[in-house]
Design a protein around this motif. Structure first.
Motif, PDB file in Angstrom:
ATOM      1  N   ARG A  34      20.733 -19.533 -15.486  1.00 38.75           N
ATOM      2  CA  ARG A  34      19.851 -18.511 -15.483  1.00 38.75           C
ATOM      3  C   ARG A  34      20.504 -17.367 -16.060  1.00 38.75           C
ATOM      4  N   PRO A  93      13.322  -7.573 -14.302  1.00 37.60           N
ATOM      5  CA  PRO A  93      12.903  -8.299 -15.121  1.00 37.60           C
ATOM      6  C   PRO A  93      11.447  -8.993 -14.558  1.00 37.60           C
ATOM      7  N   SER A  94      10.449  -9.317 -15.308  1.00 39.78           N
ATOM      8  CA  SER A  94       9.314  -9.647 -15.056  1.00 39.78           C
ATOM      9  C   SER A  94       9.276 -11.388 -14.876  1.00 39.78           C
ATOM     10  N   ALA A  95      10.378 -11.921 -15.456  1.00 35.14           N
ATOM     11  CA  ALA A  95      10.476 -13.309 -15.437  1.00 35.14           C
ATOM     12  C   ALA A  95      11.893 -13.823 -15.441  1.00 35.14           C
ATOM     13  N   ASP A  96      11.968 -14.948 -15.071  1.00 35.99           N
ATOM     14  CA  ASP A  96      13.310 -15.660 -15.178  1.00 35.99           C
ATOM     15  C   ASP A  96      13.710 -16.212 -16.708  1.00 35.99           C
ATOM     16  N   ARG A 104      16.890 -12.948 -13.869  1.00 36.34           N
ATOM     17  CA  ARG A 104      16.283 -13.453 -12.826  1.00 36.34           C
ATOM     18  C   ARG A 104      15.032 -12.483 -12.289  1.00 36.34           C
ATOM     19  N   GLN A 105      13.928 -13.137 -12.377  1.00 37.43           N
ATOM     20  CA  GLN A 105      12.764 -12.292 -12.087  1.00 37.43           C
ATOM     21  C   GLN A 105      12.933 -11.684 -10.816  1.00 37.43           C
ATOM     22  N   GLY A 106      12.552 -10.127 -10.940  1.00 37.94           N
ATOM     23  CA  GLY A 106      12.764  -9.367  -9.843  1.00 37.94           C
ATOM     24  C   GLY A 106      13.990  -8.803  -9.218  1.00 37.94           C
ATOM     25  N   ARG A 159       6.225 -20.284 -19.325  1.00 41.02           N
ATOM     26  CA  ARG A 159       5.230 -19.684 -20.163  1.00 41.02           C
ATOM     27  C   ARG A 159       5.600 -19.381 -21.519  1.00 41.02           C
ATOM     28  N   ILE A 191       7.622 -17.819 -15.215  1.00 37.50           N
ATOM     29  CA  ILE A 191       7.256 -16.684 -14.334  1.00 37.50           C
ATOM     30  C   ILE A 191       6.892 -17.412 -12.968  1.00 37.50           C
ATOM     31  N   ASP A 192       7.306 -17.025 -11.888  1.00 35.89           N
ATOM     32  CA  ASP A 192       6.981 -17.444 -10.585  1.00 35.89           C
ATOM     33  C   ASP A 192       6.892 -18.992 -10.813  1.00 35.89           C
ATOM     34  N   VAL A 226      10.977 -19.132 -20.770  1.00 37.05           N
ATOM     35  CA  VAL A 226      10.486 -17.934 -19.846  1.00 37.05           C
ATOM     36  C   VAL A 226       9.606 -18.400 -18.641  1.00 37.05           C
TER      37      VAL A 226
END
Length: 141
Positions: free
Chosen positions: A43, A91-94, A46-48, A71, A66-67, A64
């Protein structure tokens, strides 16, 4: 077949983001940026979770996610982490290394000054962002 690049400056010269820079500018950038290598599956962001930086892929591929849903795939010459680096948001995505991934990096605290010193890079980055926004806003047909 073109010769295989030997230096980081030669690798950067082959990427769209840095295509307008002169050889001395490329050498300066090569000595300014950091380099990081990630193993497949590792990784990168990391998202969030806070942290990160601006990354430009020199070799390899990244996912990319997301949840939990993939994507997009990013490859040589693509960049990520710019929104986090410029806004301070999380970040909005991993971002995961899909293969051995080699990136040049610029820490968030240095990105604004780097872009102001290299307006051609900033312009190419803005063009790429505009294409991303357009693609994200296309209506289904």
């Amino acid at each position: 077949m073109p010769p295989v690049p030997r230096t980081l400056a030669e690798l950067l010269a082959q990427l769209t983001l840095f295509a307008d820079l002169t050889h001395p500018q490329l050498e300066e950038v090569a000595h300014t940026v950091g380099e990081e290598v990630f193993a497949a599956g590792q990784r990168v962001l990391r998202q969030g979770i806070s942290g990160g930086g601006f990354f430009v892929i020199v070799e390899g591929e990244a996912q990319v996610v997301i949840d939990g849903d993939e994507r997009a795939r990013l490859g040589r010459g693509d960049f990520f982490g710019e929104v986090v680096a410029l806004t301070g948001d999380v970040p909005s995505a991993d971002i995961l290394a899909a293969s051995l991934l080699r990136c040049v990096t610029i820490p968030p605290a240095e990105l604004e000054q780097f872009l102001l010193q290299h307006p051609h890079v900033m312009y190419r980055m803005l063009q790429a962002e505009a294409r991303r926004v357009r693609a994200a806003n296309l209506w289904p047909r």
